[in-house]
Write a protein that holds these residues in place. Sequence first.
Motif, PDB file in Angstrom:
ATOM      1  N   ALA A 199      39.766  14.219  16.987  1.00  0.00           N
ATOM      2  CA  ALA A 199      40.120  12.760  16.728  1.00  0.00           C
ATOM      3  C   ALA A 199      38.777  12.040  16.552  1.00  0.00           C
ATOM      4  CB  ALA A 199      40.626  12.387  18.243  1.00  0.00           C
ATOM      5  N   ILE A 200      38.774  11.457  15.208  1.00  0.00           N
ATOM      6  CA  ILE A 200      37.594  10.949  14.649  1.00  0.00           C
ATOM      7  C   ILE A 200      37.793   9.211  14.502  1.00  0.00           C
ATOM      8  CG2 ILE A 200      35.986  10.570  12.779  1.00  0.00           C
ATOM      9  CD1 ILE A 200      36.880  13.346  11.978  1.00  0.00           C
ATOM     10  N   LEU A 201      36.813   8.583  15.457  1.00  0.00           N
ATOM     11  CA  LEU A 201      37.003   7.265  15.426  1.00  0.00           C
ATOM     12  C   LEU A 201      35.915   6.583  14.062  1.00  0.00           C
ATOM     13  CD1 LEU A 201      38.015   4.439  16.581  1.00  0.00           C
ATOM     14  CD2 LEU A 201      35.910   4.440  18.355  1.00  0.00           C
ATOM     15  N   SER A 202      36.374   5.786  13.258  1.00  0.00           N
ATOM     16  CA  SER A 202      35.605   5.312  12.209  1.00  0.00           C
ATOM     17  C   SER A 202      35.327   3.612  12.196  1.00  0.00           C
ATOM     18  CB  SER A 202      36.151   5.506  10.721  1.00  0.00           C
ATOM     19  OG  SER A 202      36.388   6.887  10.456  1.00  0.00           O
ATOM     20  N   LEU A 203      34.211   3.372  12.232  1.00  0.00           N
ATOM     21  CA  LEU A 203      33.872   1.969  12.172  1.00  0.00           C
ATOM     22  C   LEU A 203      32.503   1.492  11.599  1.00  0.00           C
ATOM     23  CD1 LEU A 203      32.516   0.934  15.718  1.00  0.00           C
ATOM     24  CD2 LEU A 203      33.362   3.085  15.438  1.00  0.00           C
ATOM     25  N   ALA A 204      32.509   0.190  11.322  1.00  0.00           N
ATOM     26  CA  ALA A 204      31.202  -0.411  10.688  1.00  0.00           C
ATOM     27  C   ALA A 204      30.563  -1.176  11.810  1.00  0.00           C
ATOM     28  CB  ALA A 204      31.395  -0.926   9.600  1.00  0.00           C
ATOM     29  N   SER A 215      32.713  -6.806   4.809  1.00  0.00           N
ATOM     30  CA  SER A 215      31.771  -5.866   5.091  1.00  0.00           C
ATOM     31  C   SER A 215      31.650  -4.748   4.086  1.00  0.00           C
ATOM     32  CB  SER A 215      31.844  -5.344   6.383  1.00  0.00           C
ATOM     33  OG  SER A 215      30.929  -4.095   6.773  1.00  0.00           O
ATOM     34  N   ILE A 216      30.529  -4.629   3.475  1.00  0.00           N
ATOM     35  CA  ILE A 216      30.463  -3.325   2.560  1.00  0.00           C
ATOM     36  C   ILE A 216      30.324  -2.141   3.365  1.00  0.00           C
ATOM     37  CG2 ILE A 216      29.586  -4.670   0.467  1.00  0.00           C
ATOM     38  CD1 ILE A 216      26.821  -3.713   1.429  1.00  0.00           C
ATOM     39  N   ASN A 217      29.794  -2.002   4.471  1.00  0.00           N
ATOM     40  CA  ASN A 217      29.642  -0.810   5.283  1.00  0.00           C
ATOM     41  C   ASN A 217      30.940  -0.527   5.770  1.00  0.00           C
ATOM     42  OD1 ASN A 217      26.795  -0.125   6.370  1.00  0.00           O
ATOM     43  ND2 ASN A 217      26.723  -2.081   6.045  1.00  0.00           N
ATOM     44  N   TYR A 218      31.958  -1.279   6.158  1.00  0.00           N
ATOM     45  CA  TYR A 218      33.386  -1.132   6.494  1.00  0.00           C
ATOM     46  C   TYR A 218      33.990  -0.424   5.251  1.00  0.00           C
ATOM     47  CZ  TYR A 218      38.261  -1.435   7.584  1.00  0.00           C
ATOM     48  OH  TYR A 218      39.573  -1.294   8.161  1.00  0.00           O
ATOM     49  N   LYS A 219      33.744  -0.716   4.198  1.00  0.00           N
ATOM     50  CA  LYS A 219      34.348  -0.080   2.972  1.00  0.00           C
ATOM     51  C   LYS A 219      33.819   1.255   2.671  1.00  0.00           C
ATOM     52  CE  LYS A 219      34.745  -4.544   0.388  1.00  0.00           C
ATOM     53  NZ  LYS A 219      34.346  -5.528  -0.837  1.00  0.00           N
ATOM     54  N   LEU A 220      32.517   1.498   2.973  1.00  0.00           N
ATOM     55  CA  LEU A 220      31.975   2.834   3.172  1.00  0.00           C
ATOM     56  C   LEU A 220      32.554   3.598   4.070  1.00  0.00           C
ATOM     57  CD1 LEU A 220      30.058   4.892   1.924  1.00  0.00           C
ATOM     58  CD2 LEU A 220      28.257   3.898   3.394  1.00  0.00           C
ATOM     59  N   VAL A 221      32.749   3.171   5.171  1.00  0.00           N
ATOM     60  CA  VAL A 221      33.476   3.964   6.337  1.00  0.00           C
ATOM     61  C   VAL A 221      34.889   4.215   5.869  1.00  0.00           C
ATOM     62  CG1 VAL A 221      34.401   3.697   8.694  1.00  0.00           C
ATOM     63  CG2 VAL A 221      31.825   3.186   8.310  1.00  0.00           C
ATOM     64  N   LYS A 222      35.527   3.234   5.346  1.00  0.00           N
ATOM     65  CA  LYS A 222      37.074   3.478   4.934  1.00  0.00           C
ATOM     66  C   LYS A 222      37.008   4.564   3.923  1.00  0.00           C
ATOM     67  CE  LYS A 222      40.977   0.809   3.411  1.00  0.00           C
ATOM     68  NZ  LYS A 222      41.407  -0.606   3.342  1.00  0.00           N
ATOM     69  N   HIS A 223      36.397   4.406   2.979  1.00  0.00           N
ATOM     70  CA  HIS A 223      36.346   5.513   1.854  1.00  0.00           C
ATOM     71  C   HIS A 223      35.887   6.764   2.269  1.00  0.00           C
ATOM     72  CE1 HIS A 223      35.282   7.866  -1.923  1.00  0.00           C
ATOM     73  NE2 HIS A 223      33.871   8.203  -1.062  1.00  0.00           N
ATOM     74  N   THR A 224      34.841   6.914   3.302  1.00  0.00           N
ATOM     75  CA  THR A 224      34.498   8.312   3.919  1.00  0.00           C
ATOM     76  C   THR A 224      35.577   8.837   4.717  1.00  0.00           C
ATOM     77  OG1 THR A 224      32.121   7.469   4.062  1.00  0.00           O
ATOM     78  CG2 THR A 224      32.705   9.391   5.444  1.00  0.00           C
ATOM     79  N   SER A 225      36.303   8.118   5.352  1.00  0.00           N
ATOM     80  CA  SER A 225      37.421   8.278   6.223  1.00  0.00           C
ATOM     81  C   SER A 225      38.580   8.997   5.247  1.00  0.00           C
ATOM     82  CB  SER A 225      38.046   7.369   6.988  1.00  0.00           C
ATOM     83  OG  SER A 225      36.948   7.002   7.989  1.00  0.00           O
ATOM     84  N   SER A 226      38.719   8.535   4.178  1.00  0.00           N
ATOM     85  CA  SER A 226      39.759   8.867   3.321  1.00  0.00           C
ATOM     86  C   SER A 226      39.603  10.321   2.513  1.00  0.00           C
ATOM     87  CB  SER A 226      40.001   7.694   2.192  1.00  0.00           C
ATOM     88  OG  SER A 226      38.887   7.887   1.013  1.00  0.00           O
ATOM     89  N   MET A 230      35.797  -3.937  12.886  1.00  0.00           N
ATOM     90  CA  MET A 230      35.093  -4.561  13.956  1.00  0.00           C
ATOM     91  C   MET A 230      35.302  -6.298  13.672  1.00  0.00           C
ATOM     92  SD  MET A 230      34.434  -2.414  16.343  1.00  0.00           S
ATOM     93  CE  MET A 230      33.187  -3.267  17.239  1.00  0.00           C
ATOM     94  N   ALA A 231      35.455  -6.727  12.517  1.00  0.00           N
ATOM     95  CA  ALA A 231      35.720  -7.873  12.306  1.00  0.00           C
ATOM     96  C   ALA A 231      36.739  -8.714  13.369  1.00  0.00           C
ATOM     97  CB  ALA A 231      36.046  -8.375  10.872  1.00  0.00           C
ATOM     98  N   ARG A 232      37.605  -7.740  13.779  1.00  0.00           N
ATOM     99  CA  ARG A 232      38.676  -8.376  14.810  1.00  0.00           C
ATOM    100  C   ARG A 232      38.211  -8.261  16.094  1.00  0.00           C
ATOM    101  NH1 ARG A 232      42.763  -4.469  11.460  1.00  0.00           N
ATOM    102  NH2 ARG A 232      43.179  -6.058   9.708  1.00  0.00           N
TER     103      ARG A 232
END
Length: 176
Positions: free
Chosen positions: A3-8, A15-26, A38-40
């Motif tokens: 189980a991996i939790l991904s966040l910026a 957030s460009i860091n969120y975009k990087l995390v989302k890409h990495t997770s994909s 985390m904006a939420r």
Amino acid sequence: MAAILSLAGSNSSISINYKLVKHTSSLIEGHEIRLLNMARYPFPMYSEDEEKQGYSNSLVELKNDIQRADAIILSVNEHNGNPSAYFKNVIDWLSRLERKFLLDKKVLLMSTSGGKRGGIGSIGVIESLLPRFGAEIISTFSLPSFHENFNADGIIDDSLKIEHQKALNAFLETLK
């Protein structure tokens, strides 16, 4: 299957860091991925006075999400060479709720920025900070000049793409 939790470490809605995390997770297969935006997660600035009022449900939920995960993919933003005040505040709150909130968590630590240093200052600070709370930093990756090196398909520059994949592979290898 881990189980991996991904966040910026950013509370920005763009957030460009969120975009990087989302890409990495994909790019990950065979593991359960939970992607947090985390904006939420708004938190007041930590102080003893605020803490006396108790811990928010959002904070407790975030701590529980972290503890349910086997590993974490984290991309931290950078403000003036350091992690953002928002992310440092999140760490302060989590550490007050439970000191070793990252106990036995394997971490892929990343950062990106619009500049040529790619948030490397922030990575350095967080890389030395997270083990205090129990984290094991497995690998790191810094993506410089985000707007020139990233698009809707991911990382554009071939050498950076290879470096990113190596960091991800090293992280995933520890989850077997």
